[in-house]
Design a protein around this motif. Sequence first.
Motif, PDB file in Angstrom:
ATOM      1  N   ILE A 226       0.861  -1.183   0.000  1.00  0.00           N
ATOM      2  CA  ILE A 226       0.000   0.000   0.000  1.00  0.00           C
ATOM      3  C   ILE A 226       0.898   1.234   0.000  1.00  0.00           C
ATOM      4  CG2 ILE A 226      -1.736   1.264   1.350  1.00  0.00           C
ATOM      5  CD1 ILE A 226      -2.410  -1.620   2.520  1.00  0.00           C
ATOM      6  N   PRO A 227       0.720   2.140  -0.983  1.00  0.00           N
ATOM      7  CA  PRO A 227       1.563   3.339  -1.013  1.00  0.00           C
ATOM      8  C   PRO A 227       1.382   4.134   0.276  1.00  0.00           C
ATOM      9  CG  PRO A 227       0.191   3.166  -2.985  1.00  0.00           C
ATOM     10  CD  PRO A 227      -0.276   2.119  -2.053  1.00  0.00           C
ATOM     11  N   VAL A 228       2.485   4.691   0.764  1.00  0.00           N
ATOM     12  CA  VAL A 228       2.454   5.319   2.084  1.00  0.00           C
ATOM     13  C   VAL A 228       1.471   6.494   2.141  1.00  0.00           C
ATOM     14  CG1 VAL A 228       4.447   6.820   1.645  1.00  0.00           C
ATOM     15  CG2 VAL A 228       3.896   6.144   3.998  1.00  0.00           C
ATOM     16  N   ASP A 229       1.275   7.187   1.016  1.00  0.00           N
ATOM     17  CA  ASP A 229       0.334   8.323   1.061  1.00  0.00           C
ATOM     18  C   ASP A 229      -1.119   7.864   1.128  1.00  0.00           C
ATOM     19  OD1 ASP A 229       0.437   7.315  -1.462  1.00  0.00           O
ATOM     20  OD2 ASP A 229       0.467   9.259  -2.500  1.00  0.00           O
ATOM     21  N   GLN A 230      -1.324   6.549   0.921  1.00  0.00           N
ATOM     22  CA  GLN A 230      -2.688   6.018   1.059  1.00  0.00           C
ATOM     23  C   GLN A 230      -2.764   5.012   2.206  1.00  0.00           C
ATOM     24  OE1 GLN A 230      -3.691   4.349  -2.805  1.00  0.00           O
ATOM     25  NE2 GLN A 230      -2.640   6.081  -3.763  1.00  0.00           N
ATOM     26  N   ALA A 231      -1.923   5.190   3.197  1.00  0.00           N
ATOM     27  CA  ALA A 231      -1.827   4.226   4.310  1.00  0.00           C
ATOM     28  C   ALA A 231      -3.199   3.921   4.922  1.00  0.00           C
ATOM     29  CB  ALA A 231      -0.870   4.752   5.383  1.00  0.00           C
TER      30      ALA A 231
ATOM     31  N   GLY B 211      12.734  -0.463  15.233  1.00  0.00           N
ATOM     32  CA  GLY B 211      12.350   0.701  14.455  1.00  0.00           C
ATOM     33  C   GLY B 211      11.504   1.693  15.242  1.00  0.00           C
ATOM     34  N   MET B 212      11.018   1.288  16.438  1.00  0.00           N
ATOM     35  CA  MET B 212      10.250   2.211  17.280  1.00  0.00           C
ATOM     36  C   MET B 212      11.181   3.157  18.038  1.00  0.00           C
ATOM     37  SD  MET B 212       7.064   1.588  16.711  1.00  0.00           S
ATOM     38  CE  MET B 212       6.333   2.555  18.031  1.00  0.00           C
ATOM     39  N   LYS B 213      12.476   2.898  17.952  1.00  0.00           N
ATOM     40  CA  LYS B 213      13.528   3.835  18.396  1.00  0.00           C
ATOM     41  C   LYS B 213      13.670   4.060  19.903  1.00  0.00           C
ATOM     42  CE  LYS B 213      14.143   6.381  14.162  1.00  0.00           C
ATOM     43  NZ  LYS B 213      13.337   7.243  13.317  1.00  0.00           N
ATOM     44  N   ALA B 285       2.902  -5.615   7.675  1.00  0.00           N
ATOM     45  CA  ALA B 285       4.237  -5.139   8.042  1.00  0.00           C
ATOM     46  C   ALA B 285       4.365  -3.670   7.669  1.00  0.00           C
ATOM     47  CB  ALA B 285       5.305  -5.962   7.331  1.00  0.00           C
ATOM     48  N   ILE B 286       4.855  -2.884   8.617  1.00  0.00           N
ATOM     49  CA  ILE B 286       5.127  -1.470   8.361  1.00  0.00           C
ATOM     50  C   ILE B 286       6.598  -1.245   8.666  1.00  0.00           C
ATOM     51  CG2 ILE B 286       4.548   0.921   8.967  1.00  0.00           C
ATOM     52  CD1 ILE B 286       1.879  -0.219  10.123  1.00  0.00           C
ATOM     53  N   VAL B 306       7.086   4.699  10.649  1.00  0.00           N
ATOM     54  CA  VAL B 306       6.028   4.248  11.585  1.00  0.00           C
ATOM     55  C   VAL B 306       5.407   5.431  12.343  1.00  0.00           C
ATOM     56  CG1 VAL B 306       6.677   1.837  12.023  1.00  0.00           C
ATOM     57  CG2 VAL B 306       7.819   3.655  13.294  1.00  0.00           C
ATOM     58  N   PHE B 307       6.213   6.453  12.626  1.00  0.00           N
ATOM     59  CA  PHE B 307       5.689   7.567  13.433  1.00  0.00           C
ATOM     60  C   PHE B 307       4.752   8.466  12.627  1.00  0.00           C
ATOM     61  CE2 PHE B 307       9.701   6.294  15.407  1.00  0.00           C
ATOM     62  CZ  PHE B 307       9.181   5.841  16.615  1.00  0.00           C
ATOM     63  N   ASP B 308       4.858   8.386  11.306  1.00  0.00           N
ATOM     64  CA  ASP B 308       3.902   9.076  10.443  1.00  0.00           C
ATOM     65  C   ASP B 308       2.664   8.194  10.257  1.00  0.00           C
ATOM     66  OD1 ASP B 308       2.626  10.376   8.204  1.00  0.00           O
ATOM     67  OD2 ASP B 308       3.737   9.013   6.875  1.00  0.00           O
ATOM     68  N   ILE B 309       2.893   6.896  10.038  1.00  0.00           N
ATOM     69  CA  ILE B 309       1.798   5.996   9.647  1.00  0.00           C
ATOM     70  C   ILE B 309       0.891   5.615  10.819  1.00  0.00           C
ATOM     71  CG2 ILE B 309       1.305   3.702   8.705  1.00  0.00           C
ATOM     72  CD1 ILE B 309       3.965   4.070   7.069  1.00  0.00           C
TER      73      ILE B 309
END
Lengths: 245, 321
Positions: A226-231, B211-213, B285-286, B306-309
Amino acid sequence: MKILVCITNVPDTTAKISFAENDTKFNKAGVQYIIGPYDDYALARAVELKEQLGGSITVLNVGEADSDPQIRKALAIGADDAIRVNCDPQDSFFTAVQIAAIAKEGGFDLILMGRESIDFNSGVVHGLVGEMLGIPSFSPVMKLDIQGSTATFAREIEGGKEYLEAPLPLVLGCQEPIAEWKIPNMRGIMTARTKPLKVVEPVAVDELTTLDKYTLPAPKGACKMIPVDQAETLISLLKTEAKVL
Amino acid sequence: MSILIFVELDNGSIKKTSLEAVAYGAEIAKTKGTTASVLAIGNADLSELAIAGAYGASKVLHANTSELATENAMAYASVLTAAVQQENADVVILPKSGLCDAMGARAAAKLGASIVSGVTDLPDLTDGFKVKRSIYTGKAFATVDVKGDIKILGIKKNAIEAVAGSGIADVATFSPALGGGDFVAKVVSQEKASGELSLTEADIVVSGGRGMKGPEHWQPLIDLAQALGAATGCSKPVSDLDWRPHHEHIGQTGIKVAPNLYIACGISGAIQHLAGVNSSKVIVAINKDPEAPFFKAADYGIVGDVFDILPRLTKAVNESK
């Protein structure tokens, strides 16, 4: 303190699993074998206890001659002698009968092993051995100290830990962080070559299970990216497509 | 001959994985034309125990003396053995768990029973009693023919889909005599995280890796877990670094989970970690690294930070409710 440490000879955790002879035998070709990781923790704690309290460590394996390198490694890490029950173990019950037979002879204060083997993952051998010997068994043990004839130990329970106290002798299934894994040093490796390794034949056991065949899981389909801008669309896909929300 | 199922309790109610065990046992009882009984040990709400009837059990034996109030695998094994004998059971079903492995093992030694742990499917009774079990930490299966007169099976989560019917089971008090040998160990203390969802019971698990730092950055993951009603887990490096408690460690040498949905955040997907999650139905998975091995084991993947998503996913979950 007389300690018996039971070790398994198992494929390395990164080994590729495949089968041979019409899916009735594990394919050993190209597979690196190791001491079971949980058994390795048990052995490491046994070595520390011996350093503290004196005594001896006997290492026991129920397996064929290809276990010997791992048994020698256990001797190099700090066990004093070893016993191998010469057979291809059939199931947990069979293995437990062999361990109990050796343990009865030896008069051990403590019988340690991993919480489970990483090949069959049953996690029942310590309980079986404890009952066969008529002594308590606990698993998974993540901390262990001995004072006189009493063991104080911590067991992992769902969402936490339980601290216990029990009189020896005991059978314990171990896991991290009971001790740090030990790497044999050169002196250990040299002395391990001459430490006694006794090979004995198995006790007869009624066949309680037989293997029919091995199978591998169905191959996994491709990962849907899934493209990140469409998460955010992930959530609707999990609802409507995967149906897990 | 009959089927006996042991159920684990949580706050007086039967756990979800144990209800699956009831449904599993009841299905075998139906095939064999016999009845399924349940054994529950410890404090319980009697109307909650009767729910076992909705999953096919005809009665529940309830052992609840004060000495059984704390979990004790040895005493529980003695109670289970007494129940097997009273019910003349030839098949005994337990949900796969640390407690059940321990008590099942001791009961098997007392009864001279076959014990098979990690069973993933209903048995094939057409020629013998064949069950499929998970081996090599989920990387393969073995089908074994169970030969003992008494068969004890530890079944994995999702071995059967438990659908509630309308039956109500009779609940009877069960109080077999127990020997002092089962009570030689003294519980000194317990540390238990309260109010946390159990990792092994949870239908959804959200898990974090390096990756959660750092432990101070866990909140976005916890927020998503809360929005989803999920339990939280972590990879081995994370528990080794003490970022998260050891009982959250998922993997080869930690807890094995089998949720319907597993969301891995900032976990690369080392083979040892995958061994703990490969029984999950759907894996997400992210990871910021498009080459992370987890994408090969996942059903859905997002390459990114991950912090954005995570906050965006939490918002999307809350908006879709």
